[in-house]
Design a protein around this motif. Sequence first.
Motif, PDB file in Angstrom:
ATOM      1  N   LEU A   1      20.268 -30.606  36.764  1.00  0.00           N
ATOM      2  CA  LEU A   1      21.357 -29.641  36.726  1.00  0.00           C
ATOM      3  C   LEU A   1      21.971 -29.490  38.112  1.00  0.00           C
ATOM      4  CD1 LEU A   1      19.816 -26.782  34.536  1.00  0.00           C
ATOM      5  CD2 LEU A   1      21.357 -28.605  33.814  1.00  0.00           C
ATOM      6  N   ASN A   2      23.272 -29.285  38.127  1.00  0.00           N
ATOM      7  CA  ASN A   2      24.018 -29.002  39.348  1.00  0.00           C
ATOM      8  C   ASN A   2      24.267 -27.499  39.375  1.00  0.00           C
ATOM      9  OD1 ASN A   2      25.570 -29.605  41.718  1.00  0.00           O
ATOM     10  ND2 ASN A   2      27.428 -29.394  40.483  1.00  0.00           N
ATOM     11  N   ILE A   3      23.455 -26.771  40.144  1.00  0.00           N
ATOM     12  CA  ILE A   3      23.538 -25.316  40.160  1.00  0.00           C
ATOM     13  C   ILE A   3      24.402 -24.872  41.341  1.00  0.00           C
ATOM     14  CG2 ILE A   3      22.253 -23.160  40.176  1.00  0.00           C
ATOM     15  CD1 ILE A   3      21.677 -24.934  37.758  1.00  0.00           C
ATOM     16  N   VAL A   4      25.517 -24.228  41.027  1.00  0.00           N
ATOM     17  CA  VAL A   4      26.457 -23.772  42.054  1.00  0.00           C
ATOM     18  C   VAL A   4      26.247 -22.280  42.302  1.00  0.00           C
ATOM     19  CG1 VAL A   4      28.149 -25.540  41.461  1.00  0.00           C
ATOM     20  CG2 VAL A   4      28.263 -23.304  40.353  1.00  0.00           C
ATOM     21  N   PRO A   5      26.606 -21.786  43.493  1.00  0.00           N
ATOM     22  CA  PRO A   5      26.377 -20.370  43.808  1.00  0.00           C
ATOM     23  C   PRO A   5      27.284 -19.437  43.020  1.00  0.00           C
ATOM     24  CG  PRO A   5      27.526 -21.471  45.598  1.00  0.00           C
ATOM     25  CD  PRO A   5      27.115 -22.537  44.651  1.00  0.00           C
ATOM     26  N   THR A   6      26.816 -18.225  42.815  1.00  0.00           N
ATOM     27  CA  THR A   6      27.631 -17.181  42.195  1.00  0.00           C
ATOM     28  C   THR A   6      28.638 -16.650  43.205  1.00  0.00           C
ATOM     29  OG1 THR A   6      26.104 -15.427  42.853  1.00  0.00           O
ATOM     30  CG2 THR A   6      25.673 -16.522  40.740  1.00  0.00           C
ATOM     31  N   ASP A   7      29.541 -15.783  42.745  1.00  0.00           N
ATOM     32  CA  ASP A   7      30.544 -15.195  43.642  1.00  0.00           C
ATOM     33  C   ASP A   7      29.867 -14.413  44.765  1.00  0.00           C
ATOM     34  OD1 ASP A   7      32.536 -16.281  42.092  1.00  0.00           O
ATOM     35  OD2 ASP A   7      32.988 -14.422  41.012  1.00  0.00           O
ATOM     36  N   ALA A   8      28.824 -13.663  44.432  1.00  0.00           N
ATOM     37  CA  ALA A   8      28.139 -12.864  45.451  1.00  0.00           C
ATOM     38  C   ALA A   8      27.469 -13.762  46.483  1.00  0.00           C
ATOM     39  CB  ALA A   8      27.112 -11.946  44.791  1.00  0.00           C
ATOM     40  N   MET A   9      26.857 -14.836  46.034  1.00  0.00           N
ATOM     41  CA  MET A   9      26.211 -15.775  46.953  1.00  0.00           C
ATOM     42  C   MET A   9      27.240 -16.447  47.860  1.00  0.00           C
ATOM     43  SD  MET A   9      23.551 -17.586  44.325  1.00  0.00           S
ATOM     44  CE  MET A   9      22.285 -16.644  43.463  1.00  0.00           C
ATOM     45  N   ARG A  10      28.362 -16.854  47.284  1.00  0.00           N
ATOM     46  CA  ARG A  10      29.413 -17.495  48.081  1.00  0.00           C
ATOM     47  C   ARG A  10      29.964 -16.534  49.127  1.00  0.00           C
ATOM     48  NH1 ARG A  10      31.057 -20.105  43.213  1.00  0.00           N
ATOM     49  NH2 ARG A  10      32.494 -18.388  42.791  1.00  0.00           N
ATOM     50  N   ALA A  11      30.148 -15.290  48.730  1.00  0.00           N
ATOM     51  CA  ALA A  11      30.686 -14.300  49.665  1.00  0.00           C
ATOM     52  C   ALA A  11      29.711 -14.074  50.819  1.00  0.00           C
ATOM     53  CB  ALA A  11      30.958 -12.988  48.937  1.00  0.00           C
ATOM     54  N   PHE A  12      28.427 -14.002  50.522  1.00  0.00           N
ATOM     55  CA  PHE A  12      27.448 -13.757  51.584  1.00  0.00           C
ATOM     56  C   PHE A  12      27.359 -14.956  52.525  1.00  0.00           C
ATOM     57  CE2 PHE A  12      23.386 -13.341  53.639  1.00  0.00           C
ATOM     58  CZ  PHE A  12      23.275 -11.975  53.864  1.00  0.00           C
ATOM     59  N   VAL A  13      27.282 -16.163  51.954  1.00  0.00           N
ATOM     60  CA  VAL A  13      27.204 -17.364  52.787  1.00  0.00           C
ATOM     61  C   VAL A  13      28.472 -17.505  53.627  1.00  0.00           C
ATOM     62  CG1 VAL A  13      27.125 -19.892  52.746  1.00  0.00           C
ATOM     63  CG2 VAL A  13      25.579 -18.560  51.291  1.00  0.00           C
ATOM     64  N   GLY A  14      29.633 -17.246  53.027  1.00  0.00           N
ATOM     65  CA  GLY A  14      30.887 -17.334  53.766  1.00  0.00           C
ATOM     66  C   GLY A  14      30.934 -16.351  54.918  1.00  0.00           C
ATOM     67  N   ALA A  15      30.428 -15.136  54.693  1.00  0.00           N
ATOM     68  CA  ALA A  15      30.403 -14.131  55.756  1.00  0.00           C
ATOM     69  C   ALA A  15      29.457 -14.545  56.874  1.00  0.00           C
ATOM     70  CB  ALA A  15      29.980 -12.776  55.176  1.00  0.00           C
ATOM     71  N   LEU A  16      28.315 -15.122  56.504  1.00  0.00           N
ATOM     72  CA  LEU A  16      27.356 -15.566  57.513  1.00  0.00           C
ATOM     73  C   LEU A  16      27.927 -16.718  58.335  1.00  0.00           C
ATOM     74  CD1 LEU A  16      24.535 -15.009  58.591  1.00  0.00           C
ATOM     75  CD2 LEU A  16      23.602 -16.512  56.823  1.00  0.00           C
ATOM     76  N   GLU A  17      28.641 -17.606  57.680  1.00  0.00           N
ATOM     77  CA  GLU A  17      29.285 -18.706  58.410  1.00  0.00           C
ATOM     78  C   GLU A  17      30.361 -18.186  59.351  1.00  0.00           C
ATOM     79  OE1 GLU A  17      28.684 -22.331  55.159  1.00  0.00           O
ATOM     80  OE2 GLU A  17      30.532 -21.138  55.143  1.00  0.00           O
ATOM     81  N   ASN A  18      31.097 -17.174  58.921  1.00  0.00           N
ATOM     82  CA  ASN A  18      32.119 -16.584  59.789  1.00  0.00           C
ATOM     83  C   ASN A  18      31.501 -15.882  60.991  1.00  0.00           C
ATOM     84  OD1 ASN A  18      34.173 -17.507  58.161  1.00  0.00           O
ATOM     85  ND2 ASN A  18      34.488 -15.554  57.109  1.00  0.00           N
ATOM     86  N   CYS A  19      30.244 -15.531  60.886  1.00  0.00           N
ATOM     87  CA  CYS A  19      29.526 -14.915  62.008  1.00  0.00           C
ATOM     88  C   CYS A  19      28.955 -15.959  62.958  1.00  0.00           C
ATOM     89  CB  CYS A  19      28.406 -14.012  61.487  1.00  0.00           C
ATOM     90  SG  CYS A  19      28.974 -12.491  60.681  1.00  0.00           S
TER      91      CYS A  19
END
Length: 247
Positions: free
Chosen positions: A135-153
Amino acid sequence: MFKKLLASVGIGAAKVDTVLETDTLMPGQPFRATIEITAGDVEQDISGIELALVTRAEVETDDGEHNENIKLQKWLVQEKVTLQPGETISVPFEAMLHQETPITALHCNSNRCQVWLATGLEIDMALDASDKDPLNIVPTDAMRAFVGALENCGYYLNSADVEKGFLRGDGFASSAGAYQELEFRPQSGGLFGIKEVEVSFVPESNRTHVLMELDRSFRGDGFISVTLEHSELSQDAIEQYLQQVLN
């Protein structure tokens, strides 16, 4: 009798194949599949058809580390059925992935995360016929938002793996028996800053809990947990929170 004996050791026996409507899914998402069972050369009594959601996890023991397959979920698709020689039956199936299914669609230096559906026939006095569907498991909206925020930091995802065990944070605990760790490192860190941030998600239907392990130079590890309400999800707000706790 000779053919029956051959079937009992997997020669000329039934075969199973699970056909997924899609193999790209998010944790907690419903999915549909058709389980196709094709009989062998002889009549066979199958005591059941099982489907399991499986991940590969690291296990730490006193003797060191090893990998183990962990069943996150298991379903009984159909009970006892008798297959006639050459017969093919199709069984439609619907279910929902475990909320804590590890993400596999990750871009990092080392991604050791695997998730698959395993289908097996419980054939009396026989070797199990089995089918494995990655299976190709992609992140949920909440996971994407958190990872995106961490990357922006200023952090990047360096590695990801799955470990056997359970997590516990402020007001929540995991239940799957295996949890994912996403290891982030600073793009450019000073001598006295954070060397590593390990992130684990424990999602629920309306919220996602996040457990972070912070590895600070000369200060050791520390744990911080936060809960993201899906109805109030804001990457900007997450980024502001992270800027406070990571400084």
